[in-house]
Design a protein around this motif. Sequence first.
Motif, PDB file in Angstrom:
ATOM      1  N   GLY A  31     -15.547  42.275   6.073  1.00 19.92           N
ATOM      2  CA  GLY A  31     -16.042  41.944   7.410  1.00 19.92           C
ATOM      3  C   GLY A  31     -17.530  41.628   7.371  1.00 19.92           C
ATOM      4  O   GLY A  31     -17.994  40.618   7.905  1.00 19.92           O
ATOM      5  N   TRP A  32     -18.283  42.506   6.708  1.00 19.44           N
ATOM      6  CA  TRP A  32     -19.715  42.273   6.551  1.00 19.44           C
ATOM      7  C   TRP A  32     -19.980  41.023   5.723  1.00 19.44           C
ATOM      8  O   TRP A  32     -20.832  40.206   6.067  1.00 19.44           O
ATOM      9  N   TYR A  33     -19.263  40.882   4.631  1.00 19.64           N
ATOM     10  CA  TYR A  33     -19.499  39.757   3.728  1.00 19.64           C
ATOM     11  C   TYR A  33     -19.324  38.426   4.469  1.00 19.64           C
ATOM     12  O   TYR A  33     -20.188  37.557   4.420  1.00 19.64           O
ATOM     13  N   TYR A  34     -18.225  38.273   5.175  1.00 15.76           N
ATOM     14  CA  TYR A  34     -17.958  36.997   5.836  1.00 15.76           C
ATOM     15  C   TYR A  34     -18.833  36.787   7.068  1.00 15.76           C
ATOM     16  O   TYR A  34     -19.200  35.652   7.377  1.00 15.76           O
ATOM     17  N   TYR A  35     -19.209  37.858   7.740  1.00 13.33           N
ATOM     18  CA  TYR A  35     -20.171  37.736   8.837  1.00 13.33           C
ATOM     19  C   TYR A  35     -21.489  37.186   8.306  1.00 13.33           C
ATOM     20  O   TYR A  35     -22.054  36.235   8.857  1.00 13.33           O
ATOM     21  N   LEU A  36     -21.992  37.789   7.236  1.00 13.77           N
ATOM     22  CA  LEU A  36     -23.256  37.324   6.663  1.00 13.77           C
ATOM     23  C   LEU A  36     -23.122  35.916   6.095  1.00 13.77           C
ATOM     24  O   LEU A  36     -24.011  35.076   6.278  1.00 13.77           O
ATOM     25  N   ALA A  37     -22.013  35.613   5.431  1.00  7.48           N
ATOM     26  CA  ALA A  37     -21.795  34.276   4.866  1.00  7.48           C
ATOM     27  C   ALA A  37     -21.774  33.217   5.958  1.00  7.48           C
ATOM     28  O   ALA A  37     -22.287  32.109   5.769  1.00  7.48           O
ATOM     29  N   ASP A  38     -21.190  33.548   7.096  1.00  6.09           N
ATOM     30  CA  ASP A  38     -21.076  32.583   8.187  1.00  6.09           C
ATOM     31  C   ASP A  38     -22.346  32.460   9.020  1.00  6.09           C
ATOM     32  O   ASP A  38     -22.542  31.454   9.709  1.00  6.09           O
ATOM     33  N   THR A  39     -23.214  33.460   8.996  1.00  5.13           N
ATOM     34  CA  THR A  39     -24.352  33.505   9.907  1.00  5.13           C
ATOM     35  C   THR A  39     -25.693  33.208   9.239  1.00  5.13           C
ATOM     36  O   THR A  39     -26.539  32.525   9.815  1.00  5.13           O
ATOM     37  N   VAL A  40     -25.892  33.726   8.051  1.00  4.11           N
ATOM     38  CA  VAL A  40     -27.190  33.591   7.374  1.00  4.11           C
ATOM     39  C   VAL A  40     -27.354  32.183   6.808  1.00  4.11           C
ATOM     40  O   VAL A  40     -26.440  31.658   6.166  1.00  4.11           O
ATOM     41  N   LYS A  41     -28.501  31.598   7.058  1.00  2.00           N
ATOM     42  CA  LYS A  41     -28.820  30.269   6.529  1.00  2.00           C
ATOM     43  C   LYS A  41     -29.610  30.437   5.227  1.00  2.00           C
ATOM     44  O   LYS A  41     -30.719  30.957   5.228  1.00  2.00           O
ATOM     45  N   LEU A  66     -31.110  32.868  -2.592  1.00  2.00           N
ATOM     46  CA  LEU A  66     -30.338  31.640  -2.763  1.00  2.00           C
ATOM     47  C   LEU A  66     -28.994  31.672  -2.034  1.00  2.00           C
ATOM     48  O   LEU A  66     -28.573  30.677  -1.452  1.00  2.00           O
ATOM     49  N   ASP A  67     -28.310  32.808  -2.088  1.00  2.00           N
ATOM     50  CA  ASP A  67     -26.976  32.911  -1.493  1.00  2.00           C
ATOM     51  C   ASP A  67     -26.480  34.348  -1.624  1.00  2.00           C
ATOM     52  O   ASP A  67     -27.090  35.153  -2.331  1.00  2.00           O
ATOM     53  N   LEU A  68     -25.364  34.641  -0.973  1.00  2.00           N
ATOM     54  CA  LEU A  68     -24.695  35.918  -1.215  1.00  2.00           C
ATOM     55  C   LEU A  68     -24.149  35.915  -2.632  1.00  2.00           C
ATOM     56  O   LEU A  68     -23.739  34.867  -3.142  1.00  2.00           O
ATOM     57  N   SER A  69     -24.137  37.059  -3.250  1.00  2.00           N
ATOM     58  CA  SER A  69     -23.477  37.194  -4.549  1.00  2.00           C
ATOM     59  C   SER A  69     -21.975  37.064  -4.314  1.00  2.00           C
ATOM     60  O   SER A  69     -21.502  37.205  -3.182  1.00  2.00           O
ATOM     61  N   PRO A  70     -21.191  36.825  -5.361  1.00  2.00           N
ATOM     62  CA  PRO A  70     -19.737  36.699  -5.180  1.00  2.00           C
ATOM     63  C   PRO A  70     -19.154  37.930  -4.482  1.00  2.00           C
ATOM     64  O   PRO A  70     -19.623  39.059  -4.667  1.00  2.00           O
ATOM     65  N   GLU A  71     -18.124  37.698  -3.677  1.00  2.00           N
ATOM     66  CA  GLU A  71     -17.569  38.778  -2.851  1.00  2.00           C
ATOM     67  C   GLU A  71     -17.092  39.978  -3.662  1.00  2.00           C
ATOM     68  O   GLU A  71     -17.194  41.108  -3.202  1.00  2.00           O
ATOM     69  N   GLN A 106     -31.972  36.076  11.324  1.00  2.00           N
ATOM     70  CA  GLN A 106     -32.728  37.327  11.490  1.00  2.00           C
ATOM     71  C   GLN A 106     -31.868  38.412  12.117  1.00  2.00           C
ATOM     72  O   GLN A 106     -31.879  39.561  11.672  1.00  2.00           O
ATOM     73  N   GLU A 107     -31.079  38.046  13.121  1.00  2.00           N
ATOM     74  CA  GLU A 107     -30.218  39.043  13.754  1.00  2.00           C
ATOM     75  C   GLU A 107     -29.188  39.591  12.762  1.00  2.00           C
ATOM     76  O   GLU A 107     -28.948  40.803  12.717  1.00  2.00           O
ATOM     77  N   ALA A 108     -28.583  38.720  11.965  1.00  2.00           N
ATOM     78  CA  ALA A 108     -27.593  39.164  10.974  1.00  2.00           C
ATOM     79  C   ALA A 108     -28.237  40.097   9.950  1.00  2.00           C
ATOM     80  O   ALA A 108     -27.666  41.137   9.593  1.00  2.00           O
TER      81      ALA A 108
END
Length: 122
Positions: A31-41, A66-71, A106-108
Amino acid sequence: MKRVKRDDHREERIDMEILVDAYTEEERAMGWYYYLADTVKFPFKAQCIQEHHKSPLEEHEMVEVLDLSPENTCLREIYVDVQGNGQQLSVPLAQLKAISVDEDTQEALDDWHYWVGRGYGF
């Protein structure tokens, strides 16, 4: 790290938007991973705000996120891939403070810092 004061509004939003229907540790992590993946630029600049035993970053060190690490690496804690001092690393997101990011990002990030600061886990 000092425990963050409870924010009822943020708690409800996290429960209803990020962790809705997440009952197991893995479901909460995803849930956290996909929220951050979808929200953070990505990418964005960040500063290390605290040292962490799983990271070589030092307090005040500047990096580019650069990006989220692999899930599969984010099942216990959220990690991000960063570039700093000529090397690419995977470090805990909780040890970084973003510099000049858009409002949604920033909110995420604040949501994640709140979650960690409250001592919550997956």
